[in-house]
Design an enzyme around this catalytic site. Sequence first.
Site, PDB file in Angstrom:
ATOM      1  N   HIS A   1      11.895  14.592  70.114  1.00  0.00           N
ATOM      2  CA  HIS A   1      11.088  15.429  71.146  1.00  0.00           C
ATOM      3  C   HIS A   1      11.902  16.380  71.830  1.00  0.00           C
ATOM      4  CE1 HIS A   1       7.973  12.310  70.727  1.00  0.00           C
ATOM      5  NE2 HIS A   1       8.899  11.408  71.333  1.00  0.00           N
TER       6      HIS A   1
ATOM      7  N   ASP B   1       8.140   7.426  63.489  1.00  0.00           N
ATOM      8  CA  ASP B   1       8.193   6.830  64.697  1.00  0.00           C
ATOM      9  C   ASP B   1       6.814   6.784  65.158  1.00  0.00           C
ATOM     10  OD1 ASP B   1      10.342   6.874  67.035  1.00  0.00           O
ATOM     11  OD2 ASP B   1       8.495   7.594  67.694  1.00  0.00           O
TER      12      ASP B   1
ATOM     13  N   HIS C   1       5.475   8.131  67.847  1.00  0.00           N
ATOM     14  CA  HIS C   1       5.296   9.061  68.967  1.00  0.00           C
ATOM     15  C   HIS C   1       5.168  10.189  67.640  1.00  0.00           C
ATOM     16  CE1 HIS C   1       7.040   6.308  71.688  1.00  0.00           C
ATOM     17  NE2 HIS C   1       6.117   6.648  72.380  1.00  0.00           N
TER      18      HIS C   1
ATOM     19  N   ASP D   1       9.094   1.809  66.874  1.00  0.00           N
ATOM     20  CA  ASP D   1       7.978   1.537  67.836  1.00  0.00           C
ATOM     21  C   ASP D   1       6.644   1.216  67.367  1.00  0.00           C
ATOM     22  OD1 ASP D   1       8.470   4.131  67.293  1.00  0.00           O
ATOM     23  OD2 ASP D   1       8.748   4.964  69.089  1.00  0.00           O
TER      24      ASP D   1
HETATM   25 ZN    ZN Z   1       8.915   7.155  69.441  1.00  0.00          ZN
END
Ligand code: ZN
Length: 378
Positions: free
Chosen positions: A133, A168, A170, A257
Amino acid sequence: MDDIWFIHSPRFDEIAYPDECPFRTERAGACLATVRRLGLIDESRALVEPAPASREELRRLHEEGYLQTLERSESGQVDERSLWAGLGTPETPIFPGMVEYASLASGATLLAARAVADGRVRSAFNPSGGFHHAHAGRAAGFCYMNDVALACDELARRGKRVLFLDLDVHHCDGVQEFFYRRRDVMTLSLHQSGRTLFPFTGFEDDIGEGDGEGYSVNVPLPPGTDDVAYLRAFEAVAWPLIGVFDPDVLIVEWGMDTLAQDPLAQLQLTNQTLATIARRLMTLSKPTVHTGGGGYHVENTSRGWALLWAEWTGADTGEDLVAGLGGVLLGTGDWLGGLRDPPTIIEPSVRAAVDAEVDAVIAHVKRRVFPRHGLNPS
Ligand code: ZN
């Protein structure tokens, strides 16, 4: 040539985000402790210590002013530039050691990238990597420096075709942003949809621009997506694209996650699916960098990475590695079945809704992206 390295520094164990922050740096050391206890690592050959990325390396993608703001903020000079850089929020707190931790994580993934590109080792795992990110001039989502983008860039500078596969939960907004107009780095992300999860990006129609059109690929998935639906999306979208892109090097982000008990997200995977994908990717016989990523259930995360390590080292036979002993070996009482997660139970009505949505996403992405690579979208 060695088969695989585990890249780790004691500093990763010593530096911690603030207690109230769900990001736990201890996951990497816990994974290493597990593979040690299971006898899955020859430390004299496979355990490799990284050095921090240099300023010059970080400046390839990060703004000098941002790097200075990180340092000033850590030393207590918090001003409006800190706020512009996203610092001092619950998800990107300012804490002692943050610059060293982020630089070391970047150095570790760069070391992995160079080692596999040079043929020193077939693959390398940095569980303290995957800060997808981080932007050129802004921290976000527990990420300060984008180690995976730096590694993609390093390999692209060497003329390699790079596939960044992000598993992931995200979306990899930072990495995608760096390479959105380029075709030498394909970013391919399966994630919980931005309609329901941070960073609220990575939709079906975000496919890259200009030269990079068709080289950013997003597969947004609904909450409740389980092993079967996830694997179907991987096989239908990711696998054919990896084949036709034919990368020289893979960088794979293994956030844990996606797992069913993760407190920050709502996918319902078991680590068995990730092990299946790990085996699938190994059939490509490509130099591969593996990184960690998210994963906010600490034990499930370190156990998931240990299971992947067992796959990469050939120790996992597809059956329970240490059936019945796992709880004792791992020092945890919550699951006694070894490294593998127990199956998740999905209600039929939830599964039907998830299946319909996942199939629609698969069809949409194939329609938008496949023709650009000469693949049949139907
Ligand atoms: Zn993540």
